[in-house]
Design an enzyme around this catalytic site. Structure first.
Site, PDB file in Angstrom:
ATOM      1  N   ASN A 177       0.801  -1.225   0.000  1.00 21.28           N
ATOM      2  CA  ASN A 177       0.000   0.000   0.000  1.00 21.28           C
ATOM      3  C   ASN A 177       0.837   1.280   0.000  1.00 21.28           C
ATOM      4  O   ASN A 177       0.379   2.318  -0.490  1.00 21.28           O
ATOM      5  CB  ASN A 177      -0.991  -0.005   1.172  1.00 21.28           C
ATOM      6  CG  ASN A 177      -0.325  -0.182   2.518  1.00 21.28           C
ATOM      7  OD1 ASN A 177       0.802  -0.672   2.620  1.00 21.28           O
ATOM      8  ND2 ASN A 177      -1.028   0.198   3.570  1.00 21.28           N
ATOM      9  N   LYS A 200      12.890  -6.412   0.991  1.00 26.41           N
ATOM     10  CA  LYS A 200      12.043  -7.163   0.055  1.00 26.41           C
ATOM     11  C   LYS A 200      10.695  -6.468  -0.054  1.00 26.41           C
ATOM     12  O   LYS A 200       9.913  -6.470   0.884  1.00 26.41           O
ATOM     13  CB  LYS A 200      11.837  -8.605   0.525  1.00 26.41           C
ATOM     14  CG  LYS A 200      11.153  -9.465  -0.556  1.00 26.41           C
ATOM     15  CD  LYS A 200      10.650 -10.778  -0.017  1.00 26.41           C
ATOM     16  CE  LYS A 200       9.302 -10.635   0.659  1.00 26.41           C
ATOM     17  NZ  LYS A 200       8.216 -10.261  -0.305  1.00 26.41           N
ATOM     18  N   GLY A 252       2.652  -5.599   7.251  1.00 29.07           N
ATOM     19  CA  GLY A 252       1.717  -6.428   6.496  1.00 29.07           C
ATOM     20  C   GLY A 252       0.640  -7.004   7.386  1.00 29.07           C
ATOM     21  O   GLY A 252       0.281  -6.432   8.420  1.00 29.07           O
ATOM     22  N   SER A 253       0.146  -8.173   7.019  1.00 28.88           N
ATOM     23  CA  SER A 253      -0.993  -8.776   7.697  1.00 28.88           C
ATOM     24  C   SER A 253      -0.594  -9.459   8.998  1.00 28.88           C
ATOM     25  O   SER A 253       0.572  -9.829   9.191  1.00 28.88           O
ATOM     26  CB  SER A 253      -1.668  -9.797   6.781  1.00 28.88           C
ATOM     27  OG  SER A 253      -0.837 -10.937   6.624  1.00 28.88           O
ATOM     28  N   VAL A 254      -1.575  -9.662   9.861  1.00 31.26           N
ATOM     29  CA  VAL A 254      -1.330 -10.351  11.133  1.00 31.26           C
ATOM     30  C   VAL A 254      -0.853 -11.784  10.910  1.00 31.26           C
ATOM     31  O   VAL A 254       0.136 -12.213  11.532  1.00 31.26           O
ATOM     32  CB  VAL A 254      -2.591 -10.312  12.023  1.00 31.26           C
ATOM     33  CG1 VAL A 254      -2.393 -11.167  13.274  1.00 31.26           C
ATOM     34  CG2 VAL A 254      -2.930  -8.871  12.412  1.00 31.26           C
ATOM     35  N   PRO A 255      -1.502 -12.585  10.057  1.00 30.78           N
ATOM     36  CA  PRO A 255      -1.031 -13.961   9.874  1.00 30.78           C
ATOM     37  C   PRO A 255       0.416 -14.045   9.382  1.00 30.78           C
ATOM     38  O   PRO A 255       1.199 -14.864   9.879  1.00 30.78           O
ATOM     39  CB  PRO A 255      -2.007 -14.535   8.836  1.00 30.78           C
ATOM     40  CG  PRO A 255      -3.247 -13.727   8.987  1.00 30.78           C
ATOM     41  CD  PRO A 255      -2.769 -12.343   9.317  1.00 30.78           C
ATOM     42  N   THR A 256       0.791 -13.192   8.430  1.00 28.13           N
ATOM     43  CA  THR A 256       2.166 -13.206   7.938  1.00 28.13           C
ATOM     44  C   THR A 256       3.119 -12.716   9.012  1.00 28.13           C
ATOM     45  O   THR A 256       4.228 -13.239   9.156  1.00 28.13           O
ATOM     46  CB  THR A 256       2.295 -12.351   6.667  1.00 28.13           C
ATOM     47  OG1 THR A 256       1.366 -12.811   5.695  1.00 28.13           O
ATOM     48  CG2 THR A 256       3.697 -12.441   6.097  1.00 28.13           C
ATOM     49  N   GLU A 274       4.569  -4.176  12.078  1.00 25.22           N
ATOM     50  CA  GLU A 274       3.497  -3.192  11.917  1.00 25.22           C
ATOM     51  C   GLU A 274       2.407  -3.905  11.135  1.00 25.22           C
ATOM     52  O   GLU A 274       2.514  -4.086   9.928  1.00 25.22           O
ATOM     53  CB  GLU A 274       4.025  -1.956  11.190  1.00 25.22           C
ATOM     54  CG  GLU A 274       3.161  -0.729  11.378  1.00 25.22           C
ATOM     55  CD  GLU A 274       1.986  -0.692  10.417  1.00 25.22           C
ATOM     56  OE1 GLU A 274       0.878  -1.117  10.840  1.00 25.22           O
ATOM     57  OE2 GLU A 274       2.165  -0.272   9.282  1.00 25.22           O
ATOM     58  N   CYS A 308      -3.594   0.579   6.782  1.00 20.76           N
ATOM     59  CA  CYS A 308      -3.752  -0.270   7.965  1.00 20.76           C
ATOM     60  C   CYS A 308      -4.345   0.488   9.145  1.00 20.76           C
ATOM     61  O   CYS A 308      -5.055  -0.096   9.978  1.00 20.76           O
ATOM     62  CB  CYS A 308      -2.418  -0.879   8.350  1.00 20.76           C
ATOM     63  SG  CYS A 308      -1.086   0.329   8.558  1.00 20.76           S
ATOM     64  N   GLU A 411     -10.785  -6.733   9.128  1.00 22.14           N
ATOM     65  CA  GLU A 411     -10.117  -5.703   8.324  1.00 22.14           C
ATOM     66  C   GLU A 411     -10.425  -5.938   6.849  1.00 22.14           C
ATOM     67  O   GLU A 411     -10.176  -7.015   6.314  1.00 22.14           O
ATOM     68  CB  GLU A 411      -8.607  -5.740   8.561  1.00 22.14           C
ATOM     69  CG  GLU A 411      -7.872  -4.630   7.839  1.00 22.14           C
ATOM     70  CD  GLU A 411      -6.387  -4.594   8.152  1.00 22.14           C
ATOM     71  OE1 GLU A 411      -5.818  -3.495   8.168  1.00 22.14           O
ATOM     72  OE2 GLU A 411      -5.798  -5.671   8.377  1.00 22.14           O
TER      73      GLU A 411
END
Length: 514
Positions: A177, A200, A252-256, A274, A308, A411
């Site tokens: 984003n 990355k 990025g996302s919570v799972p990652t 974050e 986010c 989200e």
């Protein structure tokens, strides 16, 4: 938000890309991997993925993923640069970083246009993102000269002191984003502290991180100080597990984020995470309505809602709810959607077709669960033929929302505002904090005491009073609960990119028990 005039110019070769001031014309020619001071082409046979231009849906290029050999080369380049960079004085590092910031300022329009091509957001926002990146590097260039330890006087003339030392090779993993801005937000504090970095970007938006690498190289940074490796999960895993990597910073996302934390923990590496948010925005009946409406729009529709920290749960006190909704809907319907490279556009394209489908699915689910669609929430097709394959939708306002609805709990990461009503301060605080996430929160009220009382009780890392989504680089940014660990920006981030060494100095004889 300020609008700036876009400079129209003939096609030009800039950073390996031929550009026009409208979507559908960019031509990506050069490799997007970069280490040891230059762009690198991955040998034939490596994995590659198509990269799409969100505004048109066309394939821009194919990005080549860095494998084990390429990651090793990038990390070793970073190690070599670290050996030189960490021995420089803070003043020397500051001078190079300030030169990088000046280069970004000179190339602001070029970088912003490529960010639009890369991400789909409006040129107006992209310019401000580039400004934020520049300001971040300027800010940490200043802090680079101030790093110091502490002296502690002890008994008998002995003393101790502390040294704040760099960690080594740091890894940054960015989100799609804010591609260029995130690369700067992660690299600036790392470099100021004497570290090097391998970054990355998201494979969805791989194009502008390499521009930052070239900026640092032109500014005089040692080859390998800031490197860019492209790829997805496998490349990220190689970086996180690499024994020569000292720290990982991820957005990025919570799972990652959980997976990265687990991988880093095997090497006992510190992490900055974050992660996601489902942030509340509280609008009390004594608010300045004009500002509250503008705040709600800023809290939901920046970058097509793909932010986010967005305040997507908008709680409005019942007495002013009808007036608030009327004004919000009117202004939402007036948002100009179209070619993100045009100055009058205020909402560009979502980042990808799968993501657009996902966001539109949330709208359908909300309607099934009883929410009222007040405006938007539909696929948008621009009149310009070359934009008709792009990933556009109309910004959406949902009324009659309740706390148990999917649109309120999860989200979405799209231009969807969920509006809920409330009666009392105690009630809305309980509901606002009822989330596993805690990235941001906001409150609009004229009552100063109430504002500070509310903020004290909100379980969120970044709070706003009578504004929203303001992120000056001097101020720490980060979340509570499952929204992450650590902070980006501000002085505190220096602690996340350094380690503290304590030195004891004996000025007398050893007093031994043996």
């Amino acid at each position: 938000m300020l609008a700036f005039a876009l400079r129209w110019r003939p096609p030009a070769q800039v950073y390996g890309v031929a550009r026009f001031a409208s979507s559908g014309s960019a031509d990506v020619r050069e490799p997007l991997n970069f280490w040891a001071g230059t762009r690198r082409k991955i040998p034939p046979g490596s994995d590659s993925e198509p990269v799409y231009e969100p505004s048109t849906g066309r394939v821009l290029c194919h990005v080549e993923a860095a494998g084990a050999e390429e990651v090793e080369q990038a990390v070793q380049a970073a190690r070599s640069a670290y050996a030189l960079w960490s021995k420089m004085s803070g003043m020397e590092r500051s001078r190079i970083m300030r030169q990088a910031a000046l280069d970004i300022e000179r190339r602001r329009e070029d970088i912003a246009e490529m960010e639009v091509v890369n991400n789909g957001k409006s040129i107006t926002e992209a310019r401000l993102d580039v400004d934020s990146a520049r300001l971040c590097i300027e800010y940490y260039a200043g802090l680079a000269t101030t790093l110091a330890g502490q002296h502690v006087q002890l008994e008998g003339g002995s003393f101790a002191y502390t040294r704040r030392e760099p960690l080594g090779v740091c890894v940054g993993i960015g989100a799609w984003n804010y591609p260029f801005q995130i690369a700067a937000w992660k690299s600036a504090p790392a470099l100021a502290c004497g570290n090097s970095m391998v970054f990355k970007p998201s494979p969805v938006t791989p194009m502008t991180a390499v521009l930052l690498a070239e900026v640092y190289a032109r500014a005089g940074a040692p080859p390998g100080l800031f490197n860019v490796v492209q790829g997805g999960q496998e490349t990220g895993s190689l970086l996180c597990h690499h024994p020569d990597v000292a720290k990982v910073s991820f957005t990025g996302s919570v799972p990652t984020g959980k997976k990265i934390m687990e991988m880093a923990s095997r090497g006992v590496k510190p992490v900055t995470l974050e992660l996601g948010g489902k942030s509340p925005l509280l609008v009390f009946e004594d608010s300045e309505l004009e500002n509250a409406v503008k705040g709600a729009l800023m809290a939901n529709f920046l970058s097509q809602g793909q932010v986010c920290s967005n305040g997507t749960r908008v709680f409005v006190q019942k007495r002013i709810l009808p007036e608030f909704l009327k004004e919000v809907v009117k202004r939402t319907q007036a948002i100009e959607i179209g070619d993100p490279l045009h100055d009058n556009t205020r909402m560009g394209a979502l980042v990808s077709q799968p993501h657009l489908n996902k966001v539109l699915g949330f709208v359908e689910q909300a309607k099934k669960e009883g929410a009222t669609l007040l405006c938007g929430g539909e696929r948008f097709t621009p009149s310009d033929p070359k934009l008709q394959g792009g990933y556009y939708m109309t910004p959406c306002v949902l009324g009659d929302c309740t706390d148990d609805m999917t649109c309120v709990r999860e989200e979405i990461f799209g231009p969807i505002m969920s509006v809920l009503s409330f009666d009392t301060e105690e009630e809305v605080l309980r509901r606002a904090n009822d989330s596993i996430l805690g990235l941001a929160a906001g409150v609009f009220t004229r009552d100063v005491k109430r504002a500070h009382r509310i903020v004290e009780q909100l379980k969120a890392g970044s709070c706003f009073i009578n504004n929203y989504n303001i992120t000056p680089v001097e101020v720490p940014f980060g979340g509570f609960k499952m929204s992450g660990i650590g902070r980006e920006n501000g002085q505190v981030t220096i602690e996340h990119y350094t380690q503290l060494k304590t030195v004891y100095v004996e000025m007398g004889d050893v007093d031994s028990l043996f």
